[in-house]
Design an enzyme around this catalytic site. Structure first.
Site, PDB file in Angstrom:
ATOM      1  N   GLU A 124       0.850  -1.197   0.000  1.00  0.00           N
ATOM      2  CA  GLU A 124       0.000   0.000   0.000  1.00  0.00           C
ATOM      3  C   GLU A 124       0.880   1.240   0.000  1.00  0.00           C
ATOM      4  O   GLU A 124       1.809   1.288   0.797  1.00  0.00           O
ATOM      5  CB  GLU A 124      -0.911   0.028   1.219  1.00  0.00           C
ATOM      6  CG  GLU A 124      -1.904   1.172   1.119  1.00  0.00           C
ATOM      7  CD  GLU A 124      -2.891   1.238   2.292  1.00  0.00           C
ATOM      8  OE1 GLU A 124      -2.846   0.382   3.189  1.00  0.00           O
ATOM      9  OE2 GLU A 124      -3.691   2.173   2.303  1.00  0.00           O
ATOM     10  N   GLY A 263       3.570   2.527  10.793  1.00  0.00           N
ATOM     11  CA  GLY A 263       3.269   1.666  11.938  1.00  0.00           C
ATOM     12  C   GLY A 263       3.057   0.200  11.609  1.00  0.00           C
ATOM     13  O   GLY A 263       3.722  -0.679  12.152  1.00  0.00           O
ATOM     14  N   ALA A 264       2.131  -0.069  10.692  1.00  0.00           N
ATOM     15  CA  ALA A 264       1.770  -1.455  10.422  1.00  0.00           C
ATOM     16  C   ALA A 264       0.914  -1.510   9.173  1.00  0.00           C
ATOM     17  O   ALA A 264       0.494  -0.469   8.669  1.00  0.00           O
ATOM     18  CB  ALA A 264       0.995  -2.029  11.603  1.00  0.00           C
ATOM     19  N   MET A 265       0.659  -2.726   8.690  1.00  0.00           N
ATOM     20  CA  MET A 265      -0.076  -2.878   7.438  1.00  0.00           C
ATOM     21  C   MET A 265      -1.011  -4.075   7.504  1.00  0.00           C
ATOM     22  O   MET A 265      -0.617  -5.162   7.915  1.00  0.00           O
ATOM     23  CB  MET A 265       0.939  -3.024   6.291  1.00  0.00           C
ATOM     24  CG  MET A 265       0.305  -3.238   4.938  1.00  0.00           C
ATOM     25  SD  MET A 265      -0.653  -1.777   4.417  1.00  0.00           S
ATOM     26  CE  MET A 265      -1.927  -2.575   3.453  1.00  0.00           C
ATOM     27  N   GLU A 266      -2.243  -3.829   7.016  1.00  0.00           N
ATOM     28  CA  GLU A 266      -3.337  -4.788   7.203  1.00  0.00           C
ATOM     29  C   GLU A 266      -3.449  -5.848   6.117  1.00  0.00           C
ATOM     30  O   GLU A 266      -4.554  -6.335   5.848  1.00  0.00           O
ATOM     31  CB  GLU A 266      -4.654  -4.008   7.274  1.00  0.00           C
ATOM     32  CG  GLU A 266      -5.113  -3.348   5.954  1.00  0.00           C
ATOM     33  CD  GLU A 266      -4.710  -1.889   5.774  1.00  0.00           C
ATOM     34  OE1 GLU A 266      -3.724  -1.465   6.417  1.00  0.00           O
ATOM     35  OE2 GLU A 266      -5.371  -1.186   4.989  1.00  0.00           O
ATOM     36  N   ASN A 267      -2.351  -6.249   5.443  1.00  0.00           N
ATOM     37  CA  ASN A 267      -2.420  -7.263   4.389  1.00  0.00           C
ATOM     38  C   ASN A 267      -3.341  -8.416   4.799  1.00  0.00           C
ATOM     39  O   ASN A 267      -3.291  -8.874   5.936  1.00  0.00           O
ATOM     40  CB  ASN A 267      -1.031  -7.850   4.136  1.00  0.00           C
ATOM     41  CG  ASN A 267       0.014  -6.776   4.077  1.00  0.00           C
ATOM     42  OD1 ASN A 267      -0.035  -5.909   3.239  1.00  0.00           O
ATOM     43  ND2 ASN A 267       0.944  -6.819   5.039  1.00  0.00           N
ATOM     44  N   HIS A 299      -6.420  -1.915  15.234  1.00  0.00           N
ATOM     45  CA  HIS A 299      -6.670  -1.159  13.988  1.00  0.00           C
ATOM     46  C   HIS A 299      -6.453  -2.051  12.762  1.00  0.00           C
ATOM     47  O   HIS A 299      -7.316  -2.137  11.887  1.00  0.00           O
ATOM     48  CB  HIS A 299      -5.731   0.058  13.953  1.00  0.00           C
ATOM     49  CG  HIS A 299      -5.854   0.896  12.722  1.00  0.00           C
ATOM     50  ND1 HIS A 299      -6.584   2.063  12.682  1.00  0.00           N
ATOM     51  CD2 HIS A 299      -5.341   0.740  11.481  1.00  0.00           C
ATOM     52  CE1 HIS A 299      -6.513   2.579  11.469  1.00  0.00           C
ATOM     53  NE2 HIS A 299      -5.763   1.803  10.716  1.00  0.00           N
ATOM     54  N   GLU A 300      -5.320  -2.709  12.716  1.00  0.00           N
ATOM     55  CA  GLU A 300      -5.025  -3.533  11.534  1.00  0.00           C
ATOM     56  C   GLU A 300      -6.007  -4.697  11.442  1.00  0.00           C
ATOM     57  O   GLU A 300      -6.458  -5.053  10.362  1.00  0.00           O
ATOM     58  CB  GLU A 300      -3.582  -4.043  11.547  1.00  0.00           C
ATOM     59  CG  GLU A 300      -2.511  -2.967  11.694  1.00  0.00           C
ATOM     60  CD  GLU A 300      -2.642  -1.788  10.741  1.00  0.00           C
ATOM     61  OE1 GLU A 300      -3.191  -1.954   9.639  1.00  0.00           O
ATOM     62  OE2 GLU A 300      -2.209  -0.678  11.113  1.00  0.00           O
ATOM     63  N   GLU A 322      -9.697   4.310   6.284  1.00  0.00           N
ATOM     64  CA  GLU A 322      -8.857   4.761   7.396  1.00  0.00           C
ATOM     65  C   GLU A 322      -9.653   5.504   8.474  1.00  0.00           C
ATOM     66  O   GLU A 322      -9.494   5.238   9.654  1.00  0.00           O
ATOM     67  CB  GLU A 322      -7.690   5.605   6.887  1.00  0.00           C
ATOM     68  CG  GLU A 322      -6.689   4.826   6.029  1.00  0.00           C
ATOM     69  CD  GLU A 322      -6.128   3.580   6.708  1.00  0.00           C
ATOM     70  OE1 GLU A 322      -6.271   3.428   7.934  1.00  0.00           O
ATOM     71  OE2 GLU A 322      -5.559   2.723   5.992  1.00  0.00           O
TER      72      GLU A 322
END
Ligand code: B3K
Ligand code: ZN
Length: 863
Positions: A124, A263-267, A299-300, A322
């Site tokens: 992303e 921070g992080a990624m929701e794959n 969140h993720e 988001e």
């Protein structure tokens, strides 16, 4: 200066992609510098035009391209640095491409790259195009199957979905096969290959399905993933209870990596996290880290529904996933940790980042209408203001209609890539309300200024409230319209009793008047309770009213807000040459009263003790004079430290705990209050206080207490600072996440020599500019959180930041662009400072070979 002029992408130009990619088969032969990616796409034309197939692709070395197994000759396609165009294609076919890429030299950390010897991805928003040729846009959903081949030194080869096979290959290599049954856009693709330890658990969903949970970390770090795993299970349960959302795959994985741009990624099924937001134990992580881990893991995870199952049609709709997901994680945190303190923290962050953005040249609507690089729009406006909009929607519709609207959205749009209009339409339909005007919140940038005036008619025992709103022009939006603003208002008597409970007044015109009958006596008005809308409120309240609210408002957010407003006015008054000594004493006295209130929780008291931050104060004064604000704020800090010295020392002692460490909100609240006392006492650093803070640092048995002692010692400066910093570095030299804190504390050092020290730290052997955590810990902390020193009248702070931005832009444009923000507010500062800031922005824009990311933001910042 760049010679080309990149063209903006516009929402108005959206067109669906003329082909569907029904399945995507990827084969990765992993090699650090020569990875081969073979892609087989089953393509079907979906429009009746005969147009060519145009795929995105950047930094790829094309080895072969074939349609239905027939290799294409060079005249059948064209490649440029950004695209592969195949001129004539049938209506249905299989496209096979093979490319070579070099993950080891990828320091932009987008696409496939290496972190600590392992392979990982970040796609992303537009990283997938650096992995293979593909329509890299969120509205092309495809079913993926992935084969990964790699060296046996890796223990795990991971991708999205379910593991369907693995085995040995001839040489020292092995493979794994993954399939993901859910169609997804390519930005949710992920791959990880590494030598990893795993922490395993399971979750039984509301329908009784068992989901295997796995958290993958560096060898030896598994115990540090326990809190993240616990947070995940709580988030899964909460989403079932609160939104009726159940997880869909049989496996949910999280991987921690050290080099990550954010921070992080929701794959899908394989979240990838910056290790700073995943790993925690009491010795190395602070309570703030625990809190952020809980929030970001949630969140993720929540994105699985709001983002993955229902995704965005185009990147202009980014807030669709988001804003809603931030709202969901904030609601989760409020339930986990207490509503009032959570809300105070959210509003502090909103004002510091989003209000600042909205007040400057980078202001943009929550749904923008054009961009050069979408990476630049992962902003506080899209995230935090996006969440505020959903919060207002819930306030306006009520909890029940809001939930109905959510259910309708999930049911109607599951499996789609959709728009904000479609989302809002669900709430309009579920509630029967016309939300046309409400949509203005997505389209209009800027923070509305709301004023409230009251008139009490004693004879009629009636109160008239007059509310009005205006929004200042923002770039590209010279005129503004009135928005529907929910203003939650309650009344107190002058002695602090409740006269009237909270009622939400909807201000949906430029001005509105409300008359309340049966108001027994002249009231004190508590307005915008719980910060019911993201606006700047000015009221005609007198200081005496604010003291009533500070002492007694049952709405804890507004109790805190009253204290902040009193402190803010005192600091701004002194900074502007109108000190109010009597007011300062009165404020300190009232603060002391609030701190001894047994009914209030320690976490709340810690918030009361924190004065408005210098960046917040800068936003409230025009033109801002950071040195004067710093001095005035310090003056009030010293006043409090002297006036409340005994009380602060007593509280500091009372909050000490010998119990086993607990990460609970209650235990964290006690530590927060104790740290706030130490910080407050450092403003009066006589020997007693100094010894107390040294004792605090030396006796610390967890990282929260240790940082709580270290920062005040750094602020006091001199030998105390140097000794503590040397001791801390020695103790933690092998722990990267703790060393980040060591750099960050020094970025915040308020002493006059800080810039020299920060510059010297950029040559420290532990300073790694290619690691975003380390870079931000030092450089961005200094530029964002040390305004008095960053805005040094010589301009040296601005030059330093600019040097860093230009150096980083050469290898990581996304991270470089995010560092521009502190220069963006140049118009709000004293003209001589503003001019120096501007010069540095001009220097950036004039730099040859600038990335699109930095070019876009620096140009906009110049205005
Ligand atoms: N969706 C990602 C952010 C990606 C940022 C790309 N520049 C994390 C999140 O918001 O959950
Ligand atoms: Zn998100």
């Amino acid at each position: 200066m760049r010679t080309d002029t990149p063209q903006p992408i516009r929402l108005a130009d959206y067109r669906p992609f003329p082909f569907a990619i029904e399945t995507t088969r990827l084969v990765f032969e992993l090699h650090p510098s020569r990875t081969r990616v073979k892609a087989e796409l089953s393509v079907r034309r979906t429009s009746d035009t005969r147009e060519a197939l145009v795929l995105n692709g950047e930094r790829l070395k094309l080895l072969s391209v074939a349609i239905d197994g027939q290799a294409l000759s060079a005249n059948q396609y064209a490649i440029d640095p950004e695209q592969l165009t195949i001129h004539e294609v049938p209506d249905q076919f299989v496209l096979t491409t093979e490319v070579e890429i070099d993950p080891s030299s990828n320091k932009a950390l987008m696409g496939l790259y290496m972190s600590g010897g392992r392979f990982c991805t970040q796609c992303e928003a537009e990283g997938f195009r650096t992995i293979t040729y593909f329509p890299d846009r969120p509205d092309v959903l495809s079913r993926y199957s992935v084969r990964i081949e790699a060296d046996r030194k890796f223990t795990h080869l991971l991708s999205n979905g379910n593991l369907v096979g693995s085995g040995a290959l001839d040489d020292d290599r092995f493979f794994a096969e993954w399939t993901d049954p859910f169609p997804k856009p390519c930005y949710l693709f992920a791959l990880v290959a590494g030598h990893l330890d795993v922490l395993a658990d399971k979750f039984i969903t509301m329908s009784g399905r068992e989901v295997a949970l796995r958290v993958f970390v560096d060898p030896g770090q598994a115990s540090r993933a326990a809190y993240a795993l616990d947070s995940l299970k709580r988030a899964m349960k909460w989403d079932e209870d609160t939104f009726g959302r159940e997880y869909d795959l049989d496996l949910f994985m999280i991987v921690a990596v050290r080099d990550f741009n954010f921070g992080a990624m929701e794959n899908k099924g394989l979240n990838i996290f910056n290790s700073s937001l995943l790993l925690a134990d009491p010795e190395t992580a602070t309570d703030l880290d625990y809190e952020r881990i809980e929030a970001v893991v949630a969140h993720e995870y929540f994105h699985n529904w709001t983002g993955n199952r229902i995704t965005c049609r185009d990147w202009f709709q980014l807030c669709l996933k988001e804003g809603f997901t931030v709202f969901r994680d904030q609601s989760f945190s409020a339930d986990m940790r207490g509503e009032a303190v959570q809300r105070i923290k959210e509003v502090r962050a909103l004002r510091a980042r989003q209000f600042a953005e909205d007040a400057g040249p980078l202001a943009h609507p929550v749904r923008p209408s054009s961009y050069l690089k979408i990476d630049n729009f992962y902003t506080a406006t899209i995230y935090e203001k996006g969440s505020e909009i959903i919060r207002m929607l819930k306030t306006i519709l009520g909890a029940e209609a809001f939930r109905k609207g959510c259910d309708l959205y999930f049911q109607r749009h599951d499996g789609e890539a959709t728009t904000v209009e479609a989302f809002i339409a669900c709430f309009a339909e579920a509630s029967g309300r016309d939300l046309t005007d409400f949509f203005g919140w997505y389209e209009q940038a800027g923070t509305p200024a709301v004023t409230l005036q009251t008139a009490y008619d004693e004879a009629a025992r009636a109160l008239t409230l007059t509310l009005s709103q205006t929004t200042a022009p923002t770039p590209g939006q010279p005129t503004k319209r009135a928005l529907p603003i929910p203003v939650a208002i309650g009344l107190l008597s002058t002695s602090g009793e409740v006269l009237r409970d909270t009622e939400v007044v909807l201000l949906d015109e430029a001005t509105a008047t409300v008359r309340w009958e049966n108001v027994a006596s002249e009231p004190v008005v508590s307005a915008l309770r719980g910060f019911s809308a993201p606006v700047n409120l000015t009221t005609d309240a007198r200081p005496a009213d604010r003291y009533v609210l500070f002492a007694s408002d049952p709405d804890l957010f507004n109790r805190w807000e009253a204290g902040q407003t009193l402190a803010r006015d005192l600091i701004l008054g002194r900074a502007g040459g109108a000190p109010d000594e009597v007011g300062e004493e009165r404020y300190a006295e009232a603060l002391g009263q609030a701190l001894v209130d047994d009914a209030a929780e320690p976490a709340f008291k810690a918030q009361l003790l924190a004065l408005p931050s210098e960046p917040d104060l800068a936003l409230m004064s025009e033109p801002a004079d950071p040195a004067a604000l710093h001095a005035a704020r310090d003056h009030l800090r010293a006043r409090i430290a002297v006036h409340l010295g005994d009380l602060l020392r007593r509280l500091h002692g009372d909050m000490q705990s010998d119990n086993e460490f607990s990460a609970s909100a209650q235990a964290a609240g006690r530590r927060a209050l104790r740290n706030a006392c130490a910080e407050a006492l450092s403003a009066d650093p006589h020997n007693d206080n100094l010894m107390r803070i040294v004792g605090h640092y030396e006796a610390a048995r967890n990282m929260t207490d240790m940082i709580g002692g270290l920062y005040p010692l750094v602020a006091i400066g001199g030998v105390a600072r140097d000794k503590a910093l040397a001791n801390f570095h020695y103790a933690w030299r092998t722990e990267p996440l703790v060393l980040d804190k060591w750099f960050s504390v020094q970025g915040r050092d308020p002493n006059e020599d800080v810039l020299e020290r920060v510059m010297a730290l950029t040559t420290h052997p532990d300073f790694e500019p290619t690691n975003p955590n380390r870079l931000r810990a030092l450089v961005s902390t200094f530029a964002n959180f040390n305004p008095a020193r960053f805005h040094d009248p010589s301009g040296a702070g601005y030059r330093f930041l600019t040097d860093q931005i230009l150096a980083v832009d050469a290898f990581n444009p996304m991270t470089a662009a995010r560092m521009i923000e502190p220069l963006g507010g140049w118009r709000r500062y004293r003209p001589e400072l503003g001019q120096l800031m501007r010069e540095q922005l001009e220097r950036i824009v004039a730099h040859p070979e600038l990335s699109k990311n930095v070019l876009e933001l620096a140009t906009k910042a110049l205005g």
